[in-house]
Enzyme design. Structure first.
Site, PDB file in Angstrom:
ATOM      1  N   LYS A 268     -37.534  80.782  11.663  1.00 45.96           N
ATOM      2  CA  LYS A 268     -38.346  79.997  10.729  1.00 45.96           C
ATOM      3  C   LYS A 268     -39.590  79.464  11.435  1.00 45.96           C
ATOM      4  CE  LYS A 268     -34.793  78.073   7.667  1.00 45.96           C
ATOM      5  NZ  LYS A 268     -35.278  78.674   6.426  1.00 45.96           N
ATOM      6  N   ARG A 342     -25.992  82.974   2.112  1.00 50.07           N
ATOM      7  CA  ARG A 342     -25.265  83.861   1.189  1.00 50.07           C
ATOM      8  C   ARG A 342     -24.211  84.681   1.932  1.00 50.07           C
ATOM      9  NH1 ARG A 342     -30.742  86.666  -0.623  1.00 50.07           N
ATOM     10  NH2 ARG A 342     -31.472  84.573  -0.118  1.00 50.07           N
TER      11      ARG A 342
HETATM   12  N1  BES Z   1     -31.512  77.115   4.199  1.00 51.29           N
HETATM   13  C1  BES Z   1     -32.503  77.961   3.658  1.00 51.29           C
HETATM   14  C2  BES Z   1     -32.976  77.536   2.275  1.00 51.29           C
HETATM   15  C3  BES Z   1     -33.610  76.189   2.119  1.00 51.29           C
HETATM   16  C4  BES Z   1     -34.975  76.063   2.078  1.00 51.29           C
HETATM   17  C5  BES Z   1     -32.851  75.056   1.951  1.00 51.29           C
HETATM   18  C6  BES Z   1     -35.557  74.819   1.897  1.00 51.29           C
HETATM   19  C7  BES Z   1     -33.430  73.818   1.767  1.00 51.29           C
HETATM   20  C8  BES Z   1     -34.788  73.706   1.736  1.00 51.29           C
HETATM   21  C9  BES Z   1     -31.989  79.401   3.561  1.00 51.29           C
HETATM   22  O1  BES Z   1     -31.027  79.759   4.490  1.00 51.29           O
HETATM   23  C10 BES Z   1     -33.153  80.290   3.750  1.00 51.29           C
HETATM   24  O2  BES Z   1     -33.711  80.262   4.821  1.00 51.29           O
HETATM   25  N2  BES Z   1     -33.498  81.041   2.731  1.00 51.29           N
HETATM   26  C11 BES Z   1     -34.612  81.928   2.789  1.00 51.29           C
HETATM   27  C12 BES Z   1     -34.190  83.226   2.124  1.00 51.29           C
HETATM   28  C13 BES Z   1     -35.176  84.353   2.338  1.00 51.29           C
HETATM   29  C14 BES Z   1     -35.185  84.756   3.799  1.00 51.29           C
HETATM   30  C15 BES Z   1     -34.785  85.517   1.472  1.00 51.29           C
HETATM   31  C16 BES Z   1     -35.750  81.271   1.998  1.00 51.29           C
HETATM   32  O3  BES Z   1     -35.477  80.623   1.004  1.00 51.29           O
HETATM   33  O4  BES Z   1     -36.881  81.400   2.434  1.00 51.29           O
HETATM   34 ZN    ZN Z   2     -31.884  80.483   6.339  1.00 50.57          ZN
END
Ligand code: BES
Ligand code: ZN
Ligand code: ZN
Length: 489
Positions: A268, A342
């Protein structure tokens, strides 16, 4: 803190603070026409400190006689008084008086015409407890416990005592979820989370089973195992049973417990990454809800399943391009290691189906896309049976926790096609409806079970609009889960 009812009046109550919540000045005048407050009320109306048209909280002090010495008149202006407004106001009051040395307060809702006193008392109780919460556990200068010992509602309806006691348990449970979500990644690794669960759910009513990393691998829960294997802090799966017997069909709660989500190899960006300490908010809500159900002596038969992992980049981390065979037997091609939630949920959901449960509810801070879709005032709700979705949504008015249903049309599955495996874990398309494809992914693991999916990412953190959840993480969905499960037939 005790919640009671009282038939005392302003003159006889001797409370430190007497709060009057009113709709209109006309009602207020009528209600107190024979009281010693009649004259002060007239004066305050004249000076427009009390008004039917603009919202205000006006204090009146009188130390001359033995009676309640301070009165606070709370008006909401032209707005219709709702449970939600009362919850917010109670939180503001809790904050305002938290530094003061008040021991007992009395609340008078009696002249509200559109709401039941019991509903008001429940909303006030929740708001007061939620408003009092601050996360000061890691400061040397911890917040002092509030001096308030008793809150009384003017009413003869004794059922209010029970209702507010349940409401207080519910709000306390949400505060437990907030505490867990606020703990940083170094103080809440998967193994420390297991310890927290054992201490929070120490009541004998709970049967807790913990699967460690080796057992997870042995069971074939490779999706969970792979997400966790890049971290020095190994993954766990915790199974918590409450009132489960052979004859009862349980409800199952599955909570995403990513104790820190760095994104893994698909790292990230650093801005805001620290917030991902709360990527276990779904798991925290499950712990809170289970605690509330047992504290309330609810008969609901419930299993909590909490997959715990830390998603880190390292030489032992899973990679984009890897193919993993999940617990269900379905193979998954990893396209993005940041779509880890997921994966851990997939294994826990597939395991949940083996119980043939009444319903499976999963709760996860799953997608940033849900935040884009809904802003910070509503979580996304999905499911495969409209009746269950409608039933869940029927609690929203009571709890003030807002959910919005999104679709699960079959064609969304096309975004998850893989060349080499049964599924990819994340679509690379910007137009795939990220929250929906994530939900569609989870749906592949629930078989034919009645299933609800709550993507609570939008509500993970406090927002600017609701004052009763200020200070960090929210514990969102805890109270709605408790209501839903208590009533589940
Ligand atoms: N934990 C995150 C989602 C999230 C984002 C939770 C903001 C709370 C606040 C999740 O694991 C994630 O990183 N999702 C990605 C998915 C993508 C890579 C398809 C996202 O939402 O960017
Ligand atoms: Zn994530
Ligand atoms: Zn995550």
């Amino acid at each position: 803190m005790k919640f009671t009812v009282t038939d005392k009046t302003y003159e006889s109550s001797q409370a430190d603070l007497y709060i009057v919540i009113y709709e209109t000045t006309a009602n207020l005048k009528k209600h107190f026409s024979k009281s010693t407050l009649a004259n002060p009320i007239n004066e305050l109306i004249k000076s427009k400190e009390i008004s039917s048209t603009s919202a205000s909280s006006t204090f009146y002090h009188d130390f001359s006689k033995k009676k309640a010495q301070r009165v606070c008149f709370v008006g909401f202006g032209k707005k219709q008084v709702t449970a939600h407004l009362i919850r917010e106001k109670a939180a503001q009051i809790a904050k305002k008086i938290s530094q003061l040395n008040f021991k007992n307060i009395v609340i008078d809702f009696k002249q509200l015409t559109q709401l039941d006193v019991a509903d008001c008392a429940v909303a006030f109780t929740e708001g007061f407890i939620l408003g009092n919460y601050t996360f000061s556990d890691l400061k040397t200068d911890k917040k002092a416990t509030p001096s308030i010992q008793q809150i009384s509602f003017i009413s003869t309806d004794k059922s209010i005592v029970k209702k507010t006691t349940l409401a207080a348990i519910n709000a306390d449970a949400q505060n437990v979820a907030r505490y867990l979500a606020n703990l940083p990644g170094n103080l809440l690794t998967p193994s420390l989370f297991v310890k927290q669960i054992k201490s929070i759910l120490s009541d004998k009513a709970f049967k807790i089973k913990v699967f460690n990393s080796t057992e997870i691998q042995k069971k074939g829960m490779n999706a969970l195992y792979n997400v966790g294997k890049g971290s020095e802090n190994p993954p766990y799966l915790v199974e918590i049973k409450l009132n489960v017997t052979k004859t009862k069909q349980p409800a199952i709660l599955v909570g995403k417990g990513v104790t820190f989500d760095a994104g893994g190899i698909s790292l990230k960006p650093s801005k805001g990454m620290g917030d991902m300490k709360a990527d276990m908010s779904g798991a925290a809500a499950v712990v809170g809800a289970l605690k509330a159900l047992s504290d309330q002596k609810a008969s609901a038969s419930v299993i909590g399943l909490i997959p715990l992992a830390e998603n880190m980049p390292s030489g032992s981390a899973y990679r984009p391009g890897d193919v993993i065979t999940s617990y269900s037997g379905k193979s998954i091609e990893i396209t993005n290691t940041d779509a880890e939630g997921r994966l851990i949920m997939a294994d826990a959901l597939a395991y949940a189906t083996e119980y043939k449960p009444k319903v499976i509810i999963d709760i996860a801070t799953l997608t940033g896309a849900a935040c884009v879709a809904l802003g910070e005032l509503s979580a996304a709700l999905f499911g495969n049976q409209q009746k269950t979705i409608d039933s869940f949504l029927s609690y929203v008015d009571q709890t003030g926790e807002q959910f919005w249903q999104l679709p699960l049309f079959d064609d969304y599955l096309n975004y998850l096609k893989s060349d080499s495996a049964d599924l990819i874990n994340a679509s690379e398309s910007r137009t795939s409806g990220g929250a929906i494809t994530a939900a569609k992914f989870l749906e592949q693991f629930v078989d034919k079970c009645n299933w609800l999916h709550l993507d609570i990412a939008p509500m993970m953190q406090v927002n600017k609009a609701t004052s009763y959840l200020s200070n960090g993480m929210t514990g969102f969905s805890t109270r709605t889960l408790v209501h839903f499960l208590r009533d589940l037939k």
